[in-house]
Structure formats: C-alpha cells, structure tokens
Motif scaffolding. Structure first.
Motif, PDB file in Angstrom:
ATOM      1  N   GLU A  44      13.667 -85.888  69.100  1.00 39.43           N
ATOM      2  CA  GLU A  44      15.030 -86.146  69.288  1.00 39.43           C
ATOM      3  C   GLU A  44      15.293 -85.348  70.333  1.00 39.43           C
ATOM      4  OE1 GLU A  44      18.388 -84.654  66.629  1.00 39.43           O
ATOM      5  OE2 GLU A  44      17.536 -86.382  65.899  1.00 39.43           O
ATOM      6  N   ARG A  45      15.157 -84.114  70.525  1.00 38.34           N
ATOM      7  CA  ARG A  45      15.618 -83.002  71.510  1.00 38.34           C
ATOM      8  C   ARG A  45      15.107 -83.766  72.825  1.00 38.34           C
ATOM      9  NH1 ARG A  45      14.736 -79.051  68.183  1.00 38.34           N
ATOM     10  NH2 ARG A  45      12.590 -78.748  68.602  1.00 38.34           N
ATOM     11  N   GLY A  89      16.968 -86.567  73.650  1.00 37.14           N
ATOM     12  CA  GLY A  89      18.542 -86.367  74.159  1.00 37.14           C
ATOM     13  C   GLY A  89      19.318 -87.300  73.732  1.00 37.14           C
ATOM     14  N   SER A 128      18.468 -90.075  63.572  1.00 41.67           N
ATOM     15  CA  SER A 128      18.338 -88.818  64.059  1.00 41.67           C
ATOM     16  C   SER A 128      17.160 -88.234  63.774  1.00 41.67           C
ATOM     17  CB  SER A 128      19.500 -87.985  63.376  1.00 41.67           C
ATOM     18  OG  SER A 128      19.541 -87.985  62.054  1.00 41.67           O
ATOM     19  N   SER A 129      16.718 -87.725  62.347  1.00 42.74           N
ATOM     20  CA  SER A 129      15.318 -87.094  62.385  1.00 42.74           C
ATOM     21  C   SER A 129      14.341 -87.770  61.459  1.00 42.74           C
ATOM     22  CB  SER A 129      15.571 -85.644  61.973  1.00 42.74           C
ATOM     23  OG  SER A 129      16.251 -85.761  60.778  1.00 42.74           O
ATOM     24  N   ARG A 148      12.258 -83.600  64.991  1.00 42.55           N
ATOM     25  CA  ARG A 148      13.427 -83.079  65.882  1.00 42.55           C
ATOM     26  C   ARG A 148      13.017 -82.706  67.216  1.00 42.55           C
ATOM     27  NH1 ARG A 148      13.192 -79.944  61.074  1.00 42.55           N
ATOM     28  NH2 ARG A 148      11.847 -78.460  61.864  1.00 42.55           N
ATOM     29  N   GLY A 149      11.780 -82.373  67.614  1.00 46.62           N
ATOM     30  CA  GLY A 149      11.269 -82.511  69.021  1.00 46.62           C
ATOM     31  C   GLY A 149      11.480 -83.542  69.737  1.00 46.62           C
TER      32      GLY A 149
END
Length: 187
Positions: free
Chosen positions: A86-87, A90, A100-101, A83-84
C-alpha cells in the motif's frame, strides 16, 4: 515424538528443536500465503519463519496451540506485506479504488467453485474482515475455531459466534448452490 508446544518451548534454549516445526508446518503456512499473496508466498514464508524463530520466546502454551501461534505470526507477516504494498503504491491505489490493507479482490479470483464464484466473491467481500478471516482460516487452513480465534486475537466464544454468522450469510446467499463443505457443521 514431541508436540509442537514442547518443541516451541524447548527451542528457546535449544535452537535445533525449532527445525521439526519448520518441517511440520511449512506446507500449511505456504498454502496460507499462496492463497492470499501468490506472487510473494515464498518470501512471506521465509519471513514468517524468521519472525517465528526470533519471537519464539514470546510463545505461551496457555494461550493456545503452537500451530495457531504460527498462523498468527503468518497473519502479521501478511498484514505487513499488504501495508508495504500500500505504501509502495501510494495514492495511486486509493485513486484506483483498491482496498487498503486487505486485498480480497486478488484472493477471490482464485476460488475454485466456478459455478458460484461471483456470488461467493460478493458475499465474502461483504463479510466483516474478522469474520472473513475466521472463515478462511477454518475452511482453507483447517484450523479449529479455537485456533483461528487465537490467530485473529479474539476469545474462542466470540470466534465461534462470528464464524456461525459468516457461514449463515454464505449459506443464505448461495442457497441451493452452496457447496457441501458450507452446508455441513464445520465447527
């Protein structure tokens, strides 16, 4: 020699009881991370042990073995890592079509079965995420189906049926090229 469950329970009041758990399970947990996020495996292992130590009071022996609990902690650490990433990436990752994750594309590049790798990659990628994770926990991490069920947070019976479906799909897709470890009964 104390069991993992005894050590984990005792570690709540005696921190030194946690050390043998680190010694016993670091190699397996590092392998789990190395196969899924090799560039960050060492850091993820350290984070997993920090979280396991901080959360050791939440362990309940009635819910499953300590080893499965530790892999559950590892799975949560890995999910947070993805998730990190992915953030951090962006919208660039979304535009590039990256998942995605669950960065399966990176894991599938490390499969050892070169002769069937393309078909195995495709079949594994098509599996639902929970079925794929169950299959990998049993095949790579040598967890029992019951332990893998605990890791992904589903009932053992459900895990067995999903694991059976995943193995059947893989065997069907690979046909006569299926490695022996997939054709035998792994439950």
């Amino acid at each position: 020699m104390a069991t993992d469950e005894e050590l984990l329970t005792r570690s709540v009041t005696d921190a030194s009881a946690f050390e043998p758990l680190v010694e016993r399970h670091s190699r397996a947990l590092h392998g789990y991370f190395a196969r899924r996020a090799p560039e960050a495996a060492d850091d993820l292992l350290a984070e997993a042990w920090l979280r396991a130590y901080a959360g050791r009071h939440t362990y309940q022996a009635s819910r499953g073995p300590a080893r499965a609990w530790l892999f559950g902690v590892a799975r949560n650490v890995l999910a947070a890592h993805w998730r990190g990433r992915e953030r951090a990436l962006g919208s660039v990752a979304v535009l590039a079509g990256e998942p995605s994750s669950d960065p399966w594309h990176a894991v599938d590049q490390r499969l050892d079965a070169a002769a069937v790798a393309p078909l195995m990659r495709q079949t594994l990628a098509e599996l639902p995420a929970v079925e794929r994770e169950l299959l990998l926990l049993v095949a790579w991490e040598q967890l029992s189906p019951t332990e893998a069920a605990t890791v992904v947070g589903i009932p053992a019976g459900t895990a067995r049926s999903r694991l059976y479906r995943a193995r059947t799909r893989l065997r069907t897709a690979l046909g006569p090229a299926a490695p022996l470890s997939l054709t035998g009964d792994l439950s």
